[in-house]
Design a protein around this motif. Sequence first.
Motif, PDB file in Angstrom:
ATOM      1  N   VAL A  37      -5.575  -8.936  14.165  1.00 56.19           N
ATOM      2  CA  VAL A  37      -5.820  -7.500  14.359  1.00 56.19           C
ATOM      3  C   VAL A  37      -4.936  -6.773  13.346  1.00 56.19           C
ATOM      4  O   VAL A  37      -3.757  -6.520  13.599  1.00 56.19           O
ATOM      5  N   PRO A  38      -5.467  -6.431  12.165  1.00 55.38           N
ATOM      6  CA  PRO A  38      -4.644  -5.859  11.097  1.00 55.38           C
ATOM      7  C   PRO A  38      -4.096  -4.475  11.452  1.00 55.38           C
ATOM      8  O   PRO A  38      -4.647  -3.761  12.296  1.00 55.38           O
ATOM      9  N   VAL A  39      -3.005  -4.126  10.771  1.00 51.63           N
ATOM     10  CA  VAL A  39      -2.418  -2.789  10.928  1.00 51.63           C
ATOM     11  C   VAL A  39      -2.749  -1.889   9.743  1.00 51.63           C
ATOM     12  O   VAL A  39      -2.526  -0.675   9.809  1.00 51.63           O
ATOM     13  N   GLY A  40      -3.251  -2.451   8.657  1.00 51.26           N
ATOM     14  CA  GLY A  40      -3.674  -1.647   7.519  1.00 51.26           C
ATOM     15  C   GLY A  40      -2.518  -1.128   6.680  1.00 51.26           C
ATOM     16  O   GLY A  40      -1.373  -1.569   6.803  1.00 51.26           O
ATOM     17  N   LYS A  41      -2.834  -0.180   5.826  1.00 50.83           N
ATOM     18  CA  LYS A  41      -1.852   0.386   4.908  1.00 50.83           C
ATOM     19  C   LYS A  41      -1.672   1.869   5.216  1.00 50.83           C
ATOM     20  O   LYS A  41      -2.524   2.486   5.859  1.00 50.83           O
ATOM     21  N   PRO A  42      -0.600   2.485   4.766  1.00 50.75           N
ATOM     22  CA  PRO A  42      -0.426   3.918   5.004  1.00 50.75           C
ATOM     23  C   PRO A  42      -1.389   4.748   4.180  1.00 50.75           C
ATOM     24  O   PRO A  42      -1.819   4.341   3.090  1.00 50.75           O
ATOM     25  N   GLY A  43      -1.735   5.909   4.705  1.00 55.10           N
ATOM     26  CA  GLY A  43      -2.559   6.866   3.986  1.00 55.10           C
ATOM     27  C   GLY A  43      -1.720   8.036   3.517  1.00 55.10           C
ATOM     28  O   GLY A  43      -0.517   7.881   3.251  1.00 55.10           O
ATOM     29  N   PRO A  44      -2.312   9.219   3.445  1.00 54.43           N
ATOM     30  CA  PRO A  44      -1.578  10.399   2.975  1.00 54.43           C
ATOM     31  C   PRO A  44      -0.370  10.752   3.832  1.00 54.43           C
ATOM     32  O   PRO A  44       0.548  11.437   3.373  1.00 54.43           O
ATOM     33  N   GLU A  45      -0.370  10.286   5.090  1.00 51.94           N
ATOM     34  CA  GLU A  45       0.742  10.612   5.981  1.00 51.94           C
ATOM     35  C   GLU A  45       2.036   9.915   5.601  1.00 51.94           C
ATOM     36  O   GLU A  45       3.126  10.274   6.054  1.00 51.94           O
ATOM     37  N   GLY A  46       1.948   8.846   4.770  1.00 52.42           N
ATOM     38  CA  GLY A  46       3.133   8.126   4.347  1.00 52.42           C
ATOM     39  C   GLY A  46       3.419   6.918   5.218  1.00 52.42           C
ATOM     40  O   GLY A  46       2.853   6.750   6.300  1.00 52.42           O
ATOM     41  N   TYR A  47       4.328   6.084   4.731  1.00 55.57           N
ATOM     42  CA  TYR A  47       4.601   4.803   5.389  1.00 55.57           C
ATOM     43  C   TYR A  47       5.177   4.979   6.790  1.00 55.57           C
ATOM     44  O   TYR A  47       4.683   4.381   7.757  1.00 55.57           O
ATOM     45  N   ASN A  48       6.221   5.763   6.923  1.00 60.40           N
ATOM     46  CA  ASN A  48       6.915   5.854   8.207  1.00 60.40           C
ATOM     47  C   ASN A  48       6.018   6.395   9.306  1.00 60.40           C
ATOM     48  O   ASN A  48       6.015   5.879  10.434  1.00 60.40           O
ATOM     49  N   ALA A  49       5.248   7.444   9.003  1.00 59.16           N
ATOM     50  CA  ALA A  49       4.356   8.019  10.015  1.00 59.16           C
ATOM     51  C   ALA A  49       3.259   7.029  10.396  1.00 59.16           C
ATOM     52  O   ALA A  49       2.917   6.892  11.579  1.00 59.16           O
ATOM     53  N   ALA A  50       2.696   6.331   9.400  1.00 61.44           N
ATOM     54  CA  ALA A  50       1.655   5.342   9.689  1.00 61.44           C
ATOM     55  C   ALA A  50       2.218   4.199  10.518  1.00 61.44           C
ATOM     56  O   ALA A  50       1.574   3.715  11.457  1.00 61.44           O
ATOM     57  N   PHE A  51       3.416   3.754  10.187  1.00 64.07           N
ATOM     58  CA  PHE A  51       4.058   2.656  10.914  1.00 64.07           C
ATOM     59  C   PHE A  51       4.217   3.025  12.390  1.00 64.07           C
ATOM     60  O   PHE A  51       3.881   2.242  13.287  1.00 64.07           O
ATOM     61  N   ALA A  52       4.706   4.231  12.644  1.00 64.62           N
ATOM     62  CA  ALA A  52       4.906   4.675  14.021  1.00 64.62           C
ATOM     63  C   ALA A  52       3.578   4.801  14.766  1.00 64.62           C
ATOM     64  O   ALA A  52       3.463   4.415  15.939  1.00 64.62           O
ATOM     65  N   GLN A  53       2.551   5.327  14.090  1.00 63.53           N
ATOM     66  CA  GLN A  53       1.253   5.508  14.734  1.00 63.53           C
ATOM     67  C   GLN A  53       0.598   4.172  15.051  1.00 63.53           C
ATOM     68  O   GLN A  53       0.041   3.969  16.138  1.00 63.53           O
ATOM     69  N   ARG A  54       0.665   3.205  14.118  1.00 63.74           N
ATOM     70  CA  ARG A  54       0.067   1.898  14.361  1.00 63.74           C
ATOM     71  C   ARG A  54       0.774   1.176  15.507  1.00 63.74           C
ATOM     72  O   ARG A  54       0.146   0.454  16.277  1.00 63.74           O
ATOM     73  N   ARG A  55       2.084   1.365  15.623  1.00 63.48           N
ATOM     74  CA  ARG A  55       2.801   0.750  16.748  1.00 63.48           C
ATOM     75  C   ARG A  55       2.317   1.318  18.081  1.00 63.48           C
ATOM     76  O   ARG A  55       2.171   0.579  19.061  1.00 63.48           O
TER      77      ARG A  55
END
Length: 286
Positions: free
Chosen positions: A115-133
Amino acid sequence: MSAAGSFKFAVFTASLPEWTPEEAAGKLAEQGWDGIEWRIVDQQPPTGASGFWQGNRCTWPLSTFEEDVPRIKEITEKAGLGIPSLGAYARCDEIEDVERLMRGAAALGVTQMRVPVGKPGPEGYNAAFAQRRKEYRRVAELAEQYGVKALIELHHQSLTSSASSAARFVEGFDPRHVGVIHDIGNMLQEGYEYDPWSLEILGEHLAHVHVKNAAPVATPVEGANRTDWKWGWAPMRHGVANLPKLFAALREHGYSGWVSVEDFSTEVPLEERVRDNLAYLKEISG
């Protein structure tokens, strides 16, 4: 049948684009492999030669996966192969597809799937990391419900390219329901950490291992006095990754599970390539 040492060897069918599922299962069984890791994703109909990512003949559609389970089971069991995991592509934010895959995996008797987590988009790495978690909490609930562990892959240009980033991502998740796929070929391109340390970092969350190899390729820049470099897939025996050292580290770590090959090199014809990969794995893993 049993592979060399304590490992069991499978092939991820993304790397078998020329073969139908029946051909793949039959050939892997004949060569002596222990299992097959089926690729599950909707793709465009083939329009020409089969490729790893487009027109792959050894791929089951996500849209009909649950209906295809009886046929998948028949093909796999007839060949005497195991299924270590499903090579699925539905991300953790595509929760309906994830649940559909888990229902099918449970019906198939498969105990884990990517179940992949993908890569960050325009929101940036930290925001994407928190959202995927946050999204993975629901994935973990489904994993517990269906008895199918969700696996995050170490993959270049993703939120979890290294063991350290993946360990940070899965922190607090029960390793019975959420695990990590170690992939040295991907980590060469981004995220490589010393093999023994990477395994220690993942700890109980190490659930599956992918192996392939890669090497840098020089590309002269037209009109400029410099050279660009990119990574290209290489035969298992001849890439940068020191696979004998990886297997030594796996043994020292106490890993005795499945190892799936996804060889995307093309220098050697497919059947010969797959056969030699098993011979090489037996050489270095005993």
